[in-house]
Design an enzyme around this catalytic site. Structure first.
Site, PDB file in Angstrom:
ATOM      1  N   GLU A  87     -37.039  24.026 -35.815  1.00 55.47           N
ATOM      2  CA  GLU A  87     -36.051  22.971 -35.549  1.00 55.47           C
ATOM      3  C   GLU A  87     -34.806  23.650 -34.961  1.00 55.47           C
ATOM      4  OE1 GLU A  87     -33.861  19.153 -37.724  1.00 55.47           O
ATOM      5  OE2 GLU A  87     -34.678  20.767 -38.946  1.00 55.47           O
TER       6      GLU A  87
ATOM      7  N   HIS B 178     -41.155  19.611 -37.736  1.00 52.73           N
ATOM      8  CA  HIS B 178     -40.454  19.560 -36.446  1.00 52.73           C
ATOM      9  C   HIS B 178     -41.170  20.373 -35.366  1.00 52.73           C
ATOM     10  CE1 HIS B 178     -37.098  17.155 -37.758  1.00 52.73           C
ATOM     11  NE2 HIS B 178     -36.938  17.942 -38.808  1.00 52.73           N
TER      12      HIS B 178
ATOM     13  N   TRP C 236     -23.824  18.642 -37.814  1.00 51.40           N
ATOM     14  CA  TRP C 236     -24.395  19.108 -39.072  1.00 51.40           C
ATOM     15  C   TRP C 236     -23.388  19.031 -40.215  1.00 51.40           C
ATOM     16  CZ3 TRP C 236     -29.021  20.062 -41.132  1.00 51.40           C
ATOM     17  CH2 TRP C 236     -30.120  20.126 -40.264  1.00 51.40           C
TER      18      TRP C 236
END
Length: 505
Positions: free
Chosen positions: A354, A379, A199
């Site tokens: 998610e 998601h 991330w």
């Protein structure tokens, strides 16, 4: 021991008597076939009535899939970065590329267009400066004069001058591309050992891209090129999640969100005029979920005004950013309640689920998204852990936007055969397939995600009926009005019929 054996024998005797008296019967092959067919009919596309031509193509696809599944290097079982070249060489992928896929309903603004186009096009324009950050990333700016120094960044370098000193600029271009994407040819598990590392790189890549894409001339061309890439992948409609960032000119002047939204509208109209079989695009305005409540309140106010001023192009509102580290939907409940409180229509398209963390506040986002009447669930990876939410989303017709490649790259699932959507497909839960951030993953359009869906978590029984229903779903669950959906389906049906006839000769 003898007593235990006697009790076991007695139980077996009772079971036999039960069978002989009709309580159970010897399994009938016809009953077994009927059960199998009943189960198959429950999957996505299971009730789809296929034409003779579609059945012919389905037989070809089925044979291809049987061969694919027997491979030792079965692509859905591998990390996408390792599997990409294998997928590209697959005859199934080639066929899926040609297939009209309907709409892409979950794609982000700064990962719409290939990084190769961005580097080869945008960074070769005049007045493009680059600097290197202390966090080993890069930043860009276009300026008619030497830009002001940026904190935590090296002095600005004019790329035109830097390239003029080089005999070969390939290494520089490749290095820039490496900063704008997660894709790596090294072992991805080693490069990205956990979600935090992943991330961080993901967010740095977006920050690096920002200075390029938010330059007004590049912004227009970038969006047009993105539409082109999806169109070339046989996608006829797009719903783009966009931050509506401040767009700047060469002299430093900036434009507001209304200008940005109008530019999206103008470029979309230009593209559809030049490509009559492309149905169009709409924007879902987004804000990062890390903001505080007062900022969210201001943004929701702005979203309501933008939708009133641009009803044709603006579909609704969403929150973006990593769910696990961002604020949950419930934290923003007062701001998100404003449209209903004021009797204003502002459709929500919330990212929710998610995450692979169970029982946390973030994990409750799926329930809260439904509570706020989200139009779709972005998601929804965690949906299987919420049986009531799953039942409610089915009852309300709230589709899950499944992004297979993204979920695997972002370390939610390792083997796509184990993706929760495999179960959702087996029971024909409302869902659509999309690609999230294709350029960031070294992908493009929708074909890679359709491949992973069809060959991976679709299982051996998913067929051309499954593909057909998924494509139709992308129009049925879009933000288009019912009249527009009907018009879009007519266009798609024409494309589908052409696809079938061209591949069953």
């Amino acid at each position: 021991m003898a007593g235990l054996l006697q009790r076991h024998q007695a139980a077996v005797t009772c079971l036999l008597l039960y069978c002989l008296t009709g309580g159970l019967s010897i399994p009938d092959p016809r009953q077994r076939d009927a059960l199998i067919q009943r189960e198959v009919s429950m999957q996505t596309g299971g009730k789809m009535v296929l034409t003779e031509a579609e059945l012919q193509l389905d037989a070809v696809l089925g044979k291809m899939k049987q061969e694919e599944i027997l491979r030792e290097d079965f692509p859905p079982g591998l990390h996408f970065f390792s599997a990409r070249s294998l997928i590209q060489a697959s005859p199934i992928f080639s066929l899926l590329h040609k297939m009209p896929k309907g709409g892409a309903l979950h794609v982000h603004d700064f990962s719409l267009t290939s990084v190769e186009w961005l580097v080869k096009n945008a960074t070769y324009r005049p007045y493009c400066y680059m600097c290197f950050t202390v966090s080993q990333s890069i930043r860009f700016i276009f300026s008619s004069q030497s830009p002001k120094a940026l904190e935590h960044c090296s002095p600005w370098t004019l790329l035109e001058s830097l390239r003029a000193k080089m005999v070969n600029t390939t290494d520089l271009d490749n290095s820039i591309m490496g900063n704008l994407t997660l894709f790596t040819e090294q072992d991805p598990e080693t490069v990205y050992p956990n979600q935090d590392v992943l991330w961080y790189k993901f967010e740095q890549a977006f920050l690096a891209m920002m200075g390029l894409v938010t330059y007004a001339p590049v912004f227009r061309d970038y969006y047009y090129q993105g539409l082109t890439e999806f169109y070339m992948d046989n996608v006829m409609y797009l719903e783009l999640r966009a931050l509506l960032p401040e767009i700047y000119e060469l002299d430093g002047r900036t434009h507001d969100k209304a200008w940005t939204l109008k530019t999206y509208q103008d470029v979309t109209r230009q593209f559809t005029a030049e490509h009559p079989d492309f149905f169009g695009a709409r924007i879902i305005f987004t804000i990062h979920r890390g903001v505080n409540l007062s900022v969210m309140t201001e943004v929701v106010e702005e979203a309501m005004k933008l939708r009133k001023d641009f009803p044709d192009i603006m579909a609704g509102f969403d929150l973006v950013g990593r769910e696990d580290s961002g604020r949950p939907l419930w934290y923003f409940r007062d701001a998100l309640s404003l449209p209903v409180d004021r009797g204003v229509t502002l459709p929500f398209f919330f990212h929710a689920g998610e995450t692979d963390l169970e029982g946390t506040e973030v994990d409750q986002n799926i329930l809260d998204a439904l509570l706020f009447n989200t139009s779709r669930i972005g998601h929804g990876f965690a949906l299987q852990r919420h049986p009531f939410a799953k039942s409610l989303s089915r009852k309300k017709g709230v589709a899950v936007e499944v992004c297979p490649v993204s979920n695997q790259v972002m370390k939610l699932v390792k083997d796509l055969r184990n993706h929760p959507a495999a179960s959702l497909m087996s029971e024909n839960h409302p869902l659509v397939i999309s690609s999230d951030d294709p350029a960031m993953f070294g992908a493009s359009g929708l074909s890679y995600d359709f491949y992973e869906t069809f060959v991976g978590f679709g299982g051996i029984r998913s067929n051309i009926g499954s593909l057909k229903e998924l494509a139709i779903n992308s129009i049925r669950y879009s933000s288009l009005s019912l009249k527009q959906q009907q018009e879009a389906l007519v266009v798609w049906q024409r494309q589908w019929k052409k696809f079938i006839s061209e591949n069953t000769l």
